[in-house]
Design an enzyme around this catalytic site. Structure first.
Site, PDB file in Angstrom:
ATOM      1  N   GLU A   1       0.810  -1.214  -0.109  1.00  0.00           N
ATOM      2  CA  GLU A   1      -0.008   0.103   0.104  1.00  0.00           C
ATOM      3  C   GLU A   1       0.939   1.244   0.049  1.00  0.00           C
ATOM      4  OE1 GLU A   1      -3.460   0.038   2.508  1.00  0.00           O
ATOM      5  OE2 GLU A   1      -2.988   2.039   3.222  1.00  0.00           O
TER       6      GLU A   1
ATOM      7  N   THR B   1      -3.855   5.060  -1.235  1.00  0.00           N
ATOM      8  CA  THR B   1      -4.797   5.548  -0.573  1.00  0.00           C
ATOM      9  C   THR B   1      -5.471   6.875  -1.151  1.00  0.00           C
ATOM     10  OG1 THR B   1      -3.385   6.982   0.698  1.00  0.00           O
ATOM     11  CG2 THR B   1      -3.687   4.569   1.524  1.00  0.00           C
ATOM     12  N   TYR B   2      -6.711   7.230  -0.413  1.00  0.00           N
ATOM     13  CA  TYR B   2      -7.385   8.314  -0.890  1.00  0.00           C
ATOM     14  C   TYR B   2      -7.568   9.156   0.177  1.00  0.00           C
ATOM     15  CZ  TYR B   2     -11.602  10.414  -3.461  1.00  0.00           C
ATOM     16  OH  TYR B   2     -12.158  11.369  -3.858  1.00  0.00           O
TER      17      TYR B   2
ATOM     18  N   HIS C   1      -8.002   2.989  -3.544  1.00  0.00           N
ATOM     19  CA  HIS C   1      -8.969   3.310  -2.319  1.00  0.00           C
ATOM     20  C   HIS C   1      -9.943   4.510  -2.660  1.00  0.00           C
ATOM     21  CE1 HIS C   1      -5.960   1.680   0.764  1.00  0.00           C
ATOM     22  NE2 HIS C   1      -5.778   1.070  -0.408  1.00  0.00           N
TER      23      HIS C   1
ATOM     24  N   ASP D   1     -13.356   9.377   7.083  1.00  0.00           N
ATOM     25  CA  ASP D   1     -13.625   9.842   8.516  1.00  0.00           C
ATOM     26  C   ASP D   1     -13.947  11.202   8.174  1.00  0.00           C
ATOM     27  OD1 ASP D   1     -12.709   7.797  10.436  1.00  0.00           O
ATOM     28  OD2 ASP D   1     -10.773   8.149   9.589  1.00  0.00           O
TER      29      ASP D   1
ATOM     30  N   HIS E   1     -13.639  -1.096  15.084  1.00  0.00           N
ATOM     31  CA  HIS E   1     -13.503   0.438  14.733  1.00  0.00           C
ATOM     32  C   HIS E   1     -13.781   1.332  15.808  1.00  0.00           C
ATOM     33  CE1 HIS E   1     -14.398   4.036  12.778  1.00  0.00           C
ATOM     34  NE2 HIS E   1     -13.701   3.704  11.838  1.00  0.00           N
TER      35      HIS E   1
ATOM     36  N   LYS F   1     -21.359  -5.770   4.958  1.00  0.00           N
ATOM     37  CA  LYS F   1     -20.657  -5.232   3.771  1.00  0.00           C
ATOM     38  C   LYS F   1     -19.882  -6.179   2.827  1.00  0.00           C
ATOM     39  CE  LYS F   1     -16.899  -2.638   5.998  1.00  0.00           C
ATOM     40  NZ  LYS F   1     -16.174  -1.661   6.395  1.00  0.00           N
TER      41      LYS F   1
HETATM   42  P1  FAD Z   1     -17.723   1.642   7.884  1.00  0.00           P
HETATM   43  O1  FAD Z   1     -17.788   0.258   7.143  1.00  0.00           O
HETATM   44  O2  FAD Z   1     -18.570   2.519   7.105  1.00  0.00           O
HETATM   45  O3  FAD Z   1     -17.589   1.767   9.493  1.00  0.00           O
HETATM   46  C1  FAD Z   1     -17.444   2.698  10.117  1.00  0.00           C
HETATM   47  C2  FAD Z   1     -18.407   2.656  11.528  1.00  0.00           C
HETATM   48  O4  FAD Z   1     -19.621   2.586  11.135  1.00  0.00           O
HETATM   49  C3  FAD Z   1     -17.893   1.116  12.392  1.00  0.00           C
HETATM   50  O5  FAD Z   1     -18.120   1.413  13.447  1.00  0.00           O
HETATM   51  C4  FAD Z   1     -19.096   0.334  11.737  1.00  0.00           C
HETATM   52  O6  FAD Z   1     -19.425  -0.604  12.723  1.00  0.00           O
HETATM   53  C5  FAD Z   1     -20.106   1.501  11.582  1.00  0.00           C
HETATM   54  N1  FAD Z   1     -21.273   1.049  10.727  1.00  0.00           N
HETATM   55  C6  FAD Z   1     -21.004   0.579   9.304  1.00  0.00           C
HETATM   56  N2  FAD Z   1     -22.346   0.475   8.820  1.00  0.00           N
HETATM   57  C7  FAD Z   1     -23.100   0.855   9.644  1.00  0.00           C
HETATM   58  C8  FAD Z   1     -24.374   0.788   9.905  1.00  0.00           C
HETATM   59  N3  FAD Z   1     -25.418   0.463   8.826  1.00  0.00           N
HETATM   60  N4  FAD Z   1     -25.377   1.126  10.937  1.00  0.00           N
HETATM   61  C9  FAD Z   1     -24.627   1.391  11.891  1.00  0.00           C
HETATM   62  N5  FAD Z   1     -23.351   1.440  12.098  1.00  0.00           N
HETATM   63  C10 FAD Z   1     -22.521   1.169  11.134  1.00  0.00           C
HETATM   64  N6  FAD Z   1      -9.225   6.085   5.196  1.00  0.00           N
HETATM   65  C11 FAD Z   1      -8.817   7.304   4.180  1.00  0.00           C
HETATM   66  O7  FAD Z   1      -9.419   8.345   4.705  1.00  0.00           O
HETATM   67  N7  FAD Z   1      -8.345   6.784   3.290  1.00  0.00           N
HETATM   68  C12 FAD Z   1      -7.909   5.481   3.046  1.00  0.00           C
HETATM   69  O8  FAD Z   1      -7.375   5.305   1.749  1.00  0.00           O
HETATM   70  C13 FAD Z   1      -8.094   4.568   3.597  1.00  0.00           C
HETATM   71  N8  FAD Z   1      -7.688   3.509   3.509  1.00  0.00           N
HETATM   72  C14 FAD Z   1      -7.749   2.513   4.501  1.00  0.00           C
HETATM   73  C15 FAD Z   1      -7.305   0.888   3.927  1.00  0.00           C
HETATM   74  C16 FAD Z   1      -7.524  -0.058   5.264  1.00  0.00           C
HETATM   75  C17 FAD Z   1      -7.300  -1.359   4.718  1.00  0.00           C
HETATM   76  C18 FAD Z   1      -8.215   0.232   6.404  1.00  0.00           C
HETATM   77  C19 FAD Z   1      -8.360  -0.817   7.334  1.00  0.00           C
HETATM   78  C20 FAD Z   1      -8.699   1.559   6.592  1.00  0.00           C
HETATM   79  C21 FAD Z   1      -8.410   2.507   5.712  1.00  0.00           C
HETATM   80  N9  FAD Z   1      -8.912   4.145   5.884  1.00  0.00           N
HETATM   81  C22 FAD Z   1      -8.668   5.057   5.021  1.00  0.00           C
HETATM   82  C23 FAD Z   1      -9.445   4.071   7.099  1.00  0.00           C
HETATM   83  C24 FAD Z   1     -10.972   4.158   7.143  1.00  0.00           C
HETATM   84  O9  FAD Z   1     -11.505   5.013   6.190  1.00  0.00           O
HETATM   85  C25 FAD Z   1     -11.691   4.510   8.440  1.00  0.00           C
HETATM   86  O10 FAD Z   1     -11.361   3.461   9.567  1.00  0.00           O
HETATM   87  C26 FAD Z   1     -13.002   4.928   8.667  1.00  0.00           C
HETATM   88  O11 FAD Z   1     -13.467   5.496   9.995  1.00  0.00           O
HETATM   89  C27 FAD Z   1     -13.995   3.840   8.588  1.00  0.00           C
HETATM   90  O12 FAD Z   1     -13.948   2.973   7.444  1.00  0.00           O
HETATM   91  P2  FAD Z   1     -14.767   1.919   7.086  1.00  0.00           P
HETATM   92  O13 FAD Z   1     -14.767   1.512   5.615  1.00  0.00           O
HETATM   93  O14 FAD Z   1     -14.393   0.847   7.852  1.00  0.00           O
HETATM   94  O15 FAD Z   1     -16.591   2.223   7.589  1.00  0.00           O
END
Ligand code: FAD
Length: 302
Positions: A17, A48-49, A77, A109, A149, A165
């Site tokens: 990455e 990343t994005y 991403h 975020d 998370h 998901k």
């Molecule tokens: P989600 O799946 O939306 O989850 C976020 C929170 O919401 C979790 O607590 C989940 O339980 C909750 N949630 C999800 N769906 C629901 C629902 N339907 N109802 C209630 N609660 C729900 N960040 C960046 O900005 N850029 C990047 O390029 C980037 N790359 C990453 C790559 C990897 C491999 C990883 C592990 C993380 C990366 N991140 C990146 C960080 C990520 O964007 C953050 O951790 C973000 O806060 C959550 O992303 P997620 O996709 O897990 O979100």
């Protein structure tokens, strides 16, 4: 070019990455890093994005550069918070036109200051996964968080939303972690919810203790006391710290492969040395890897 779901179906993957560089000199440095890592024949690399679209053009540039100038499959991403559906349609169309087949669909975020929030048609990554699926024939990955998370109210909710998901996506890549147990527990908990799709562990070789501790705190990962104790023996010597960080990452990677992990995804921080050393320690080059398909090291499954 390859779809990551097909690569994972064919055998174990090794992936790297990167983040999109901000300056010309950082761009040259990333070019050198990619050139140094390319001989390891990664299955794919990901870029990343910036949440809210702050690196929209730069991420696109690096992803399409990898697509056009190398034989490595790239994954873009994409975070959804702070984007409208029409913006996402345009981003996906540009990737499709460039021949990019892999998207890591993320929540991102929200900005620290709510005044900086942009209009958003999405709240959660699952909504972006659905959109990417509808938009075309992309292989879609999602993020998983072995140590939960930080916004999840409890373990059961974290695993339930992740399972939902993953039911639509093809695979997950995890946040970094430093002990085997959180990964094995995550995979088992997903299996209990009926999800057996590949969960690729994210590996962060520690080269700077303060930096990794900060990143871990933000992402909800713990740096265990046993890891910190080992690193403390290096004192202020950066080279010694890197050697211990590589040793710890090697041990974890070997344990993960033994436990049946479907691949290894290295957080390189745009540098190659530590990743190359872990790769060499694991002898991945001589473990039956097929060119462009990543390491195929054994028969373990998750
Ligand atoms: P989600 O799946 O939306 O989850 C976020 C929170 O919401 C979790 O607590 C989940 O339980 C909750 N949630 C999800 N769906 C629901 C629902 N339907 N109802 C209630 N609660 C729900 N960040 C960046 O900005 N850029 C990047 O390029 C980037 N790359 C990453 C790559 C990897 C491999 C990883 C592990 C993380 C990366 N991140 C990146 C960080 C990520 O964007 C953050 O951790 C973000 O806060 C959550 O992303 P997620 O996709 O897990 O979100």
């Amino acid at each position: 070019m390859a779809r990551i779901s097909d690569l994972l179906a064919a055998g174990r993957t090794v992936s790297f990455e990167f983040f999109p560089p901000k300056t010309d000199s950082a761009q040259m440095s990333l070019g050198r890093t990619i050139a140094e890592l390319a001989p390891l024949d990664p299955s794919f690399v990901s870029v990343t994005y910036g949440a809210g679209g702050s690196t929209r053009e730069r991420t696109h540039q690096v992803v399409t550069w990898v697509r056009q100038e190398t034989s490595i499959a790239p994954m873009a991403h994409l975070t959804c918070q702070g984007h409208t559906r029409s913006e996402v349609d345009e981003i996906l169309e540009n990737y499709r036109a460039a021949g990019v087949q892999n998207i890591l669909a993320l929540g991102g975020d929200p900005p620290k200051d709510p005044a900086d929030a942009r209009p958003s048609d999405y709240q959660y990554a699952s909504e972006l996964v659905d959109h990417v699926r509808e938009a075309g024939d992309f292989s879609v990955g999602v993020a998983a968080h072995p140590e939960l998370h930080p916004r999840s109210p409890d373990r059961a909710t974290d695993r339930r939303t992740l399972a939902a998901k993953m039911a639509v996506a093809d695979f997950a890549i995890t946040q970094f972690f430093f002990e085997l147990e959180p990964y094995v527990r995550l995979v088992n908990e997903l299996a209990d919810l009926g999800v057996t799709k590949p969960v690729v562990p994210g590996i962060m070789p520690i080269t700077n203790v303060a930096q990794v501790s900060r990143m871990a705190e933000m992402s909800g990962a713990a740096v265990p006391a046993s890891v910190l104790d080992r690193l403390a023996s290096a004192g202020d010597d950066p080279e010694h710290t890197r050697l211990i960080g590589v040793e710890i990452a090697t041990e974890l990677s070997a344990a993960l492969l033994d436990a049946g992990a479907p691949g290894l995804h290295f957080y390189t921080l745009n540098r190659s040395t530590a990743t190359r050393e872990v790769y060499a320690n694991l002898d991945l080059a001589n473990s039956g890897a097929e060119p462009g398909r990543g390491a195929n090291l054994g028969t373990g499954t998750t």
